[in-house]
Each structure stands twice: as C-alpha cells, then as structure tokens.
Design an enzyme around this catalytic site. Structure first.
Site, short mmCIF file in Angstrom:
data_model
loop_
_atom_site.label_atom_id
_atom_site.label_comp_id
_atom_site.label_asym_id
_atom_site.label_seq_id
_atom_site.Cartn_x
_atom_site.Cartn_y
_atom_site.Cartn_z
N LYS A 78 1.10 -1.10 0.28
CA LYS A 78 0.48 0.27 -0.44
C LYS A 78 1.08 1.45 -0.31
O LYS A 78 2.16 1.40 0.72
CB LYS A 78 -0.76 0.13 1.44
CG LYS A 78 -2.14 0.71 1.44
CD LYS A 78 -3.40 -0.04 0.45
CE LYS A 78 -4.40 0.79 0.60
NZ LYS A 78 -6.08 -0.28 0.23
N GLY A 177 -21.39 5.83 -1.21
CA GLY A 177 -20.70 6.59 -2.12
C GLY A 177 -20.33 4.53 -3.24
O GLY A 177 -21.61 4.65 -3.75
N VAL A 179 -19.44 1.92 -3.25
CA VAL A 179 -19.77 1.06 -3.25
C VAL A 179 -20.90 0.56 -2.30
O VAL A 179 -21.85 0.28 -2.60
CB VAL A 179 -18.23 0.16 -1.88
CG1 VAL A 179 -18.74 -1.23 -1.31
CG2 VAL A 179 -17.11 0.16 -2.47
P1 NAI Z 1 -16.21 6.99 -1.34
O1 NAI Z 1 -15.54 7.79 -0.41
O2 NAI Z 1 -17.02 7.09 -3.19
O3 NAI Z 1 -17.61 6.74 -0.58
C1 NAI Z 1 -17.31 6.57 1.01
C2 NAI Z 1 -18.98 7.22 1.17
O4 NAI Z 1 -18.82 7.52 2.40
C3 NAI Z 1 -19.28 8.75 1.15
O5 NAI Z 1 -20.24 8.98 0.22
C4 NAI Z 1 -19.02 9.61 1.55
O6 NAI Z 1 -19.67 10.96 2.34
C5 NAI Z 1 -19.31 8.78 3.21
N1 NAI Z 1 -18.51 8.79 4.85
C6 NAI Z 1 -17.84 8.97 5.29
N2 NAI Z 1 -17.32 9.19 6.09
C7 NAI Z 1 -18.50 8.86 6.63
C8 NAI Z 1 -19.60 8.89 7.54
N3 NAI Z 1 -18.87 9.02 9.12
N4 NAI Z 1 -20.77 8.61 8.56
C9 NAI Z 1 -21.47 8.10 6.58
N5 NAI Z 1 -20.74 8.84 5.89
C10 NAI Z 1 -19.62 8.43 5.65
O7 NAI Z 1 -16.15 5.28 -1.60
P2 NAI Z 1 -15.79 3.93 -1.67
O8 NAI Z 1 -15.04 3.36 -2.70
O9 NAI Z 1 -16.91 3.70 -1.20
O10 NAI Z 1 -15.17 2.90 -0.37
C11 NAI Z 1 -15.88 2.74 0.80
C12 NAI Z 1 -15.22 1.97 1.81
O11 NAI Z 1 -15.19 0.78 0.82
C13 NAI Z 1 -14.16 2.19 2.02
O12 NAI Z 1 -13.61 2.34 3.55
C14 NAI Z 1 -12.69 1.96 1.42
O13 NAI Z 1 -11.63 1.75 1.43
C15 NAI Z 1 -13.41 0.15 0.96
N6 NAI Z 1 -13.17 0.04 -0.26
C16 NAI Z 1 -13.74 0.10 -1.24
C17 NAI Z 1 -13.46 -0.97 -2.17
C18 NAI Z 1 -13.57 0.05 -3.69
O14 NAI Z 1 -13.48 -0.90 -4.53
N7 NAI Z 1 -13.77 1.12 -4.30
C19 NAI Z 1 -12.75 -1.96 -2.05
C20 NAI Z 1 -12.45 -2.83 -1.01
C21 NAI Z 1 -12.32 -1.47 0.43
#
Ligand code: NAI
Length: 345
Positions: A78, A177, A179
């Site tokens: 990472k 978001g 996912v």
């Molecule tokens: P993203 O940035 O697209 O979505 C995150 C969402 O969570 C956003 O809508 C944001 O406003 C919201 N958020 C942030 N803090 C918050 C809180 N305290 N309370 C409520 N909502 C909150 O990120 P993504 O890509 O959807 O990833 C989400 C999680 O999944 C992360 O932890 C990431 O590391 C993990 N992940 C993502 C992968 C991927 O393919 N994108 C793969 C494996 C893990």
C-alpha cells in the site's frame, strides 16, 4: 520504526521525498510470499507523519490478508501520499510517485485508493508499468466490491438467520459512496428494508427518496435496531466505546480496517456479534483489479468473486452454527497459506 505498534515484519518500508514535485510519500510492502504486493495509493492529508505511517503499515498488512484469503497470487502493499487530493495533487507529483514505484522493480503494484483517480494512475503509468486502475483498463472496482459484499451478506444471513432471501431484512448501511451506494441498491432490489446515512446528507436523502429507505444521522446509523449493519464509509469504527452501542447482530460491510485494533474482533465476538472479516467480504475490488495487474481472465475473476461467500460459509462452518469468531478463523487460514507457501507447513 521496528518498535512501531503497527510494524508487523513488513518486508520493506520506503519513505519518498521529491521536493521539486511536491511529493512526500510512504510505500509499505508487507509480504510478497504469494506474489507482488498490490494495493492502492491513498492521497490525503494526515494529522501527523506517524498517522500516515500507521495507515500505510496497517493497510499494507490488510492487503496481504485480503489477497491470501481470496487465494490470489498476490502479496500485500500500500502507499500513501501526504497531500490534499483536492488542492495539492499535481501531475508532476503523480509522475514522481510513479518513479518511486518503478524503483521497487515490481515488488509493489499501485492502484487507486481514497483521493486517487484513474487519471492519476495514468500519470504514474508514464513512469512505471507497475500500476493498475488506469482509465483504459477494467474500470471502477467498486461494482465488484459491492457485489462481493452482497453475496457474502446473503451467505451469512442464510447461515445465521436461516433465511433464503432478503425480503424484509433490516439492513443499516453507513456510507452511500461508490461501494455503499451500489450495495444499498442491490439490497433494495432484493427487498431488504434499508436504513441509510451518509456524511453528505443530500446523498442519503436522494437515495431514500429513490428507494423508500429511512435516512438517519451518521451518528445514529450504527445504533439502529437492524438484522445487519453494513459499514461502507471509513475504517477504525469498532472499539471498546462503539461496540456496546451496536444495534445489529451481523456486521458485513465494505469499509477497510473496520476494527480499531485486532483485539476489537474479540470484543465483537464476546458481545455476540457476527463480524464478517472486512478483508474477506470486500475483496471483490482487488479481484477486479487483478485482471489488469496480473492478467487474470474475466472468467477466473468471476469465479474468484463467486468464491468469496463460499469462503465465508467455510468460516461459519468452522466456527459453529451460531457463528463464532470468524476473524480468528480467517486469520488462521491466511497464516496457514503463507506458511505453506514459505515451505514451513
Ligand atoms: P467513497 O469515497 O466513494 O464513499 C464513501 C462514502 O462514505 C461517501 O459517500 C462519504 O460521504 C461517506 N462517509 C464518509 N464518512 C462517513 C461517516 N462518518 N458517516 C457516514 N458516511 C460517511 O468510497 P468507496 O470507494 O465507496 O469505499 C468505501 C469503503 O470501502 C472505504 O473504506 C474503502 O476503503 C472500502 N473499499 C472500497 C473498495 C472499492 O472498490 N472502492 C474496495 C475495498 C474496500
């Protein structure tokens, strides 16, 4: 460094500085026993250099576990760039990062993470071939991640609650978001009753208006009386303070590093929660990226995705009918696989 609480025999930790390009970064290669360390490049400001080091040490170790449990020929790595992704990121910075990745000779393969975009990966690719997630590649891994979590959620619900479908199942989803939004939509289409929250209240309100879900405040989502809680925002959520307030028995979500510390898996288990290890259920994104990073065929990647709930079922079988300590069972399998690959088992 060697006394750092999150240092876990990482093979290599590289501190990168390129003042002309405005780059300060750390690359951590945790373990390459099973293959090159593949993992995202996270771009964000940290409160301290130690916070950045902690993040990269924990995340790179998590990638070792994720790849090993998904039986991918990959290790764990990472990187973090200490910069504001909105205001400080430049093409020169990303190219300098590409040069740093190139110097590792393929032991680390970069991909997108928080703050990074396909265009950033394109800029790195000018300097190195050890980068995936380009704008011309297999595209956004998020749909694969969401699908994997969805499949695992179905599997754990069937095992623990004895239900063969999700109709009327109450699921609380934190973070809508890339996912979480897709996962929530899959759950809604399957008939689940959803409770949602997002840091961006307008995003949650829109989703609620589209699907009939109930919107609650982000501070309340984990406390909702639900069958399943799906954390899909940021990690480090479960600790001695938050665990007693959890409203759902089953936890199955996409966020990386959900446990504040390894011991919190014990706390969850002792409190009667079925915690589906994050690095198992969210491996769909890594599987998707493997198609370009190591040339895995689409068919093989689809099979790996379909195998995630099978692995979860195996863990559930190992830990008993009421669901035991899945994290310990998962960690044990990873250690067995690494030891076998090293010739030690
Ligand atoms: P993203 O940035 O697209 O979505 C995150 C969402 O969570 C956003 O809508 C944001 O406003 C919201 N958020 C942030 N803090 C918050 C809180 N305290 N309370 C409520 N909502 C909150 O990120 P993504 O890509 O959807 O990833 C989400 C999680 O999944 C992360 O932890 C990431 O590391 C993990 N992940 C993502 C992968 C991927 O393919 N994108 C793969 C494996 C893990």
């Amino acid at each position: 460094m060697f006394d750092h609480p999150d240092f876990d025999h990482h093979e290599q930790v590289v501190f990168v500085a390129d003042p002309a390009a405005g780059l300060r970064a750390i690359i951590a290669v945790h373990d390459t026993t099973l293959g090159p360390g593949l993992g995202g490049c996270r771009i964000r400001r940290y409160d301290s250099d130690d916070a950045a080091l902690t993040d990269v040490l924990r995340l790179s170790r998590g990638m070792t576990f994720k790849a090993a449990l998904a039986a991918l020929p990959l290790g764990g790595g990472k990187s973090v760039i200490l910069a504001d992704a909105e205001t400080e990121k430049t093409e020169a910075m990303m190219r300098a990062m590409g040069q740093a990745v190139e110097r590792l000779g393929g032991r680390y393969i970069a991909a997108e993470d928080v703050g990074a975009t396909p265009a950033d990966m394109d800029a790195m690719a000018v300097e190195t071939s050890h980068v995936s997630g380009l704008s011309t590649g297999v595209g956004d891994p998020a749909p694969w991640t969401a699908k994997g979590v969805f499949l695992c959620l179905n599997a754990v619900v069937e095992h623990i609650l004895g239900r063969s479908d999700l109709k009327g199942l109450r699921v609380a989803v934190k973070g809508l978001g890339a996912v979480g939004g897709r996962l929530a939509m899959l759950l809604s289409e399957a008939g689940a009753e959803l409770i949602v929250a997002d840091l961006d209240p307008a995003r949650a309100a829109q989703f609620a208006a589209d699907t009939g879900a109930t919107q609650v405040a982000t501070s309340e989502i984990a406390h909702q009386a639900a069958d399943v809680y799906a954390p899909c925002a940021l990690g480090g959520e479960f600790d001695a303070t938050t665990i007693p307030k959890l409203g759902a028995q089953i936890i199955c979500g996409a966020a990386n590093n959900q446990l504040a510390a390894d011991a919190d898996a014990d706390r969850l288990s002792a409190a009667g929660h079925i915690y589906c290890p994050d690095y198992l259920v969210n491996a769909g994104g890594l599987i998707s990226v493997s198609r370009t990073a190591i040339g895995m065929s689409d068919a093989r990647a689809e099979a790996k995705l379909a195998a995630l709930p099978e692995t979860l079922k195996m863990l559930l079988d190992r830990t008993g009918p009421n669901g035991g300590h899945l994290a310990i069972a998962a960690d044990a399998i990873v250690r067995e696989r690494l030891a076998a690959a090293r010739g030690g088992a």
